[in-house]
Design an enzyme around this catalytic site. Structure first.
Site, PDB file in Angstrom:
ATOM      1  N   ASN A   1     -24.661 -27.813 -40.492  1.00 25.44           N
ATOM      2  CA  ASN A   1     -24.153 -27.193 -39.225  1.00 25.44           C
ATOM      3  C   ASN A   1     -22.529 -27.713 -39.560  1.00 25.44           C
ATOM      4  O   ASN A   1     -22.129 -28.876 -39.044  1.00 25.44           O
ATOM      5  CB  ASN A   1     -24.603 -27.528 -38.274  1.00 25.44           C
ATOM      6  CG  ASN A   1     -23.995 -27.074 -36.943  1.00 25.44           C
ATOM      7  OD1 ASN A   1     -23.165 -26.247 -36.936  1.00 25.44           O
ATOM      8  ND2 ASN A   1     -24.410 -27.614 -35.848  1.00 25.44           N
ATOM      9  N   TRP A   2     -21.604 -26.607 -39.911  1.00 26.80           N
ATOM     10  CA  TRP A   2     -20.286 -26.809 -39.925  1.00 26.80           C
ATOM     11  C   TRP A   2     -19.657 -26.999 -38.747  1.00 26.80           C
ATOM     12  O   TRP A   2     -18.369 -27.385 -38.701  1.00 26.80           O
ATOM     13  CB  TRP A   2     -19.748 -25.987 -41.209  1.00 26.80           C
ATOM     14  CG  TRP A   2     -20.288 -26.153 -42.558  1.00 26.80           C
ATOM     15  CD1 TRP A   2     -21.201 -26.753 -42.878  1.00 26.80           C
ATOM     16  CD2 TRP A   2     -19.708 -25.139 -43.233  1.00 26.80           C
ATOM     17  NE1 TRP A   2     -21.335 -26.559 -44.049  1.00 26.80           N
ATOM     18  CE2 TRP A   2     -20.397 -25.788 -44.769  1.00 26.80           C
ATOM     19  CE3 TRP A   2     -18.739 -24.367 -43.537  1.00 26.80           C
ATOM     20  CZ2 TRP A   2     -20.104 -25.112 -45.863  1.00 26.80           C
ATOM     21  CZ3 TRP A   2     -18.336 -23.847 -44.933  1.00 26.80           C
ATOM     22  CH2 TRP A   2     -19.254 -24.210 -46.048  1.00 26.80           C
ATOM     23  N   LYS A   3     -20.327 -26.558 -37.735  1.00 27.11           N
ATOM     24  CA  LYS A   3     -19.470 -26.292 -36.322  1.00 27.11           C
ATOM     25  C   LYS A   3     -18.186 -25.742 -36.646  1.00 27.11           C
ATOM     26  O   LYS A   3     -18.132 -24.804 -37.348  1.00 27.11           O
ATOM     27  CB  LYS A   3     -19.273 -27.816 -36.092  1.00 27.11           C
ATOM     28  CG  LYS A   3     -20.777 -28.560 -35.984  1.00 27.11           C
ATOM     29  CD  LYS A   3     -20.567 -29.796 -35.071  1.00 27.11           C
ATOM     30  CE  LYS A   3     -22.070 -30.725 -35.322  1.00 27.11           C
ATOM     31  NZ  LYS A   3     -22.327 -31.832 -34.385  1.00 27.11           N
TER      32      LYS A   3
ATOM     33  N   HIS B   1     -28.249 -25.813 -29.564  1.00 30.66           N
ATOM     34  CA  HIS B   1     -27.524 -27.170 -29.969  1.00 30.66           C
ATOM     35  C   HIS B   1     -27.068 -28.018 -28.653  1.00 30.66           C
ATOM     36  O   HIS B   1     -26.609 -27.123 -27.752  1.00 30.66           O
ATOM     37  CB  HIS B   1     -26.171 -26.884 -31.003  1.00 30.66           C
ATOM     38  CG  HIS B   1     -25.747 -28.112 -31.738  1.00 30.66           C
ATOM     39  ND1 HIS B   1     -24.918 -28.892 -31.173  1.00 30.66           N
ATOM     40  CD2 HIS B   1     -26.357 -28.604 -32.905  1.00 30.66           C
ATOM     41  CE1 HIS B   1     -24.631 -29.798 -31.779  1.00 30.66           C
ATOM     42  NE2 HIS B   1     -25.337 -29.771 -33.069  1.00 30.66           N
TER      43      HIS B   1
ATOM     44  N   GLU C   1     -24.021 -29.068 -28.272  1.00 25.33           N
ATOM     45  CA  GLU C   1     -22.825 -28.566 -27.802  1.00 25.33           C
ATOM     46  C   GLU C   1     -22.674 -27.422 -27.133  1.00 25.33           C
ATOM     47  O   GLU C   1     -22.098 -27.194 -26.260  1.00 25.33           O
ATOM     48  CB  GLU C   1     -21.894 -28.759 -29.204  1.00 25.33           C
ATOM     49  CG  GLU C   1     -21.860 -30.026 -29.803  1.00 25.33           C
ATOM     50  CD  GLU C   1     -21.569 -30.339 -31.142  1.00 25.33           C
ATOM     51  OE1 GLU C   1     -21.409 -29.308 -32.006  1.00 25.33           O
ATOM     52  OE2 GLU C   1     -21.929 -31.613 -31.540  1.00 25.33           O
TER      53      GLU C   1
ATOM     54  N   GLU D   1     -32.427 -33.498 -32.277  1.00 23.12           N
ATOM     55  CA  GLU D   1     -30.995 -34.081 -32.445  1.00 23.12           C
ATOM     56  C   GLU D   1     -30.842 -35.027 -31.115  1.00 23.12           C
ATOM     57  O   GLU D   1     -30.321 -34.457 -30.060  1.00 23.12           O
ATOM     58  CB  GLU D   1     -29.888 -33.065 -32.645  1.00 23.12           C
ATOM     59  CG  GLU D   1     -30.113 -32.053 -33.923  1.00 23.12           C
ATOM     60  CD  GLU D   1     -28.894 -31.536 -34.111  1.00 23.12           C
ATOM     61  OE1 GLU D   1     -28.595 -31.527 -35.333  1.00 23.12           O
ATOM     62  OE2 GLU D   1     -28.218 -30.925 -33.333  1.00 23.12           O
TER      63      GLU D   1
ATOM     64  N   GLY E   1     -22.802 -37.095 -34.031  1.00 24.62           N
ATOM     65  CA  GLY E   1     -21.434 -37.309 -34.188  1.00 24.62           C
ATOM     66  C   GLY E   1     -20.746 -38.781 -33.790  1.00 24.62           C
ATOM     67  O   GLY E   1     -19.755 -39.153 -33.905  1.00 24.62           O
TER      68      GLY E   1
ATOM     69  N   SER F   1     -26.058 -37.852 -37.164  1.00 26.68           N
ATOM     70  CA  SER F   1     -25.325 -39.046 -37.962  1.00 26.68           C
ATOM     71  C   SER F   1     -26.031 -39.105 -39.387  1.00 26.68           C
ATOM     72  O   SER F   1     -26.073 -40.404 -39.690  1.00 26.68           O
ATOM     73  CB  SER F   1     -25.055 -40.378 -37.158  1.00 26.68           C
ATOM     74  OG  SER F   1     -24.390 -39.825 -36.095  1.00 26.68           O
TER      75      SER F   1
ATOM     76  N   GLY G   1     -24.524 -32.542 -39.536  1.00 25.65           N
ATOM     77  CA  GLY G   1     -23.351 -32.187 -39.139  1.00 25.65           C
ATOM     78  C   GLY G   1     -21.864 -32.565 -40.066  1.00 25.65           C
ATOM     79  O   GLY G   1     -21.685 -32.052 -41.177  1.00 25.65           O
ATOM     80  N   GLY G   2     -21.114 -33.774 -39.584  1.00 29.73           N
ATOM     81  CA  GLY G   2     -19.959 -34.112 -40.434  1.00 29.73           C
ATOM     82  C   GLY G   2     -20.316 -34.365 -41.813  1.00 29.73           C
ATOM     83  O   GLY G   2     -19.474 -33.923 -42.513  1.00 29.73           O
TER      84      GLY G   2
HETATM   85  P1  13P Z   1     -23.629 -34.997 -37.061  1.00 27.36           P
HETATM   86  O1  13P Z   1     -24.290 -35.139 -38.372  1.00 27.36           O
HETATM   87  O2  13P Z   1     -22.044 -34.898 -37.234  1.00 27.36           O
HETATM   88  O3  13P Z   1     -24.049 -36.402 -36.263  1.00 27.36           O
HETATM   89  O4  13P Z   1     -23.940 -33.700 -36.350  1.00 27.36           O
HETATM   90  C1  13P Z   1     -25.243 -33.419 -36.133  1.00 27.36           C
HETATM   91  C2  13P Z   1     -25.516 -32.146 -35.695  1.00 27.36           C
HETATM   92  O5  13P Z   1     -24.725 -31.904 -34.536  1.00 27.36           O
HETATM   93  C3  13P Z   1     -25.851 -31.033 -36.477  1.00 27.36           C
HETATM   94  O6  13P Z   1     -26.273 -29.920 -35.662  1.00 27.36           O
END
Ligand code: 13P
Length: 269
Positions: A19-21, A106, A108, A180, A186, A226, A247-248
């Protein structure tokens, strides 16, 4: 049988979704995609990337051109067919550009865009009715974990989905769940392998009780929060963890490739 483990050894393939956000413009996206190493002819797992909306069409063309088996997902959509909804795109618009998967729920989206379980349920219903596959995210906050209400919270996030979504969508594996925990997203704090397994087992048990044993064994449940190259393997080794929503670490080719490799090592087929 160890406590908190599914009885049968499952045959679910591992899935790694990035997920590149809201990161990477077109040229950076192209550069990253070209560095992802994934050969589905050798591996039975799936690799999915969810870049920003503006990059989906171009990346779809590129992946097609290269005969790549990397799949594209959208990070969001809105459930009406069309109409005066400034800033939104519909399921049909995604399908038209070859995007067959969408992330829903998600944390967010829940936090910054105030999407609640009711809206998310409508999104899930609409996406599935249009033939999209969904990655449906759930997870508790730190306060909920500390108060030991994390299992109740996740159950409440899944209730409508389990009870009201037509069983055929579960049976056709059109629903991927992603656990999640909000406190792990994050933050660099990953759930321990025991915490991940406990929750994934709990979710699978809920699915079994509500929808049925066979379906519960076939539904993929990803862990997100993470995930890094250093912890992916031990998490993916858990019997009820079917891969990760990253994510990251999905923004860095070598980290993402290493996570894909961890998934390959733990793939059941
Ligand atoms: P991180 O891997 O950056 O913690 O993010 C996880 C995430 O929200 C994937 O959707």
């Amino acid at each position: 049988m160890k406590l908190g483990m599914s009885k049968q050894n499952n045959m679910r393939n591992k899935i790694v979704a990035g997920n590149w956000k809201m990161n990477l413009g077109i040229s950076d996206s192209i550069e990253l995609v070209q560095k992802i190493i994934f050969d589905k002819h050798k591996d039975s797992q799936r690799v999915i990337i969810a870049p920003p909306l503006t990059n989906l069409y171009r990346l779809g063309q590129l992946l097609d051109l290269n005969n790549s088996k990397i799949e594209l997902a959208a990070q969001n959509f809105y459930f009406p067919k069309a109409g005066p909804f400034t800033g939104e795109v519909s399921a049909e618009m995604l399908l038209e550009i070859g995007v067959n998967i969408v992330i829903i729920g998600h944390s967010e989206r829940r936090t910054y865009f105030f999407e609640d379980d009711q809206v998310l349920f409508r999104k899930a219903q609409s996406a599935l009715a249009h033939g999209l596959e969904i990655i449906y995210c759930i997870g508790e906050t730190l306060a909920e974990r500390k108060a030991e209400t994390h299992l109740d919270k996740v159950k409440s996030q899944l209730d409508d989905l389990m009870i009201k979504i037509d069983k055929k969508h579960w049976a056709s594996n059109s629903i991927i769940l992603a656990y999640e925990p909000v406190w792990a997203i994050g933050t660099g704090v990953t759930a321990s392998k025991q915490q991940a397994q406990e929750m994934h087992y709990f979710i699978r048990k809920l699915l079994k009780e509500t929808i049925g044993s066979k379906i519960s064994q076939n539904i993929s449940i990803l862990y997100g929060g993470s995930i890094k190259s250093s912890n992916a393997l031990e998490i993916f080794e858990q019997p009820d963890v079917d891969g990760g929503l990253v994510g990251g670490a999905s923004l860095d080719a070598s980290s993402f490739n290493s996570i894909i490799e961890s998934a390959r090592k733990t793939d059941k087929r």
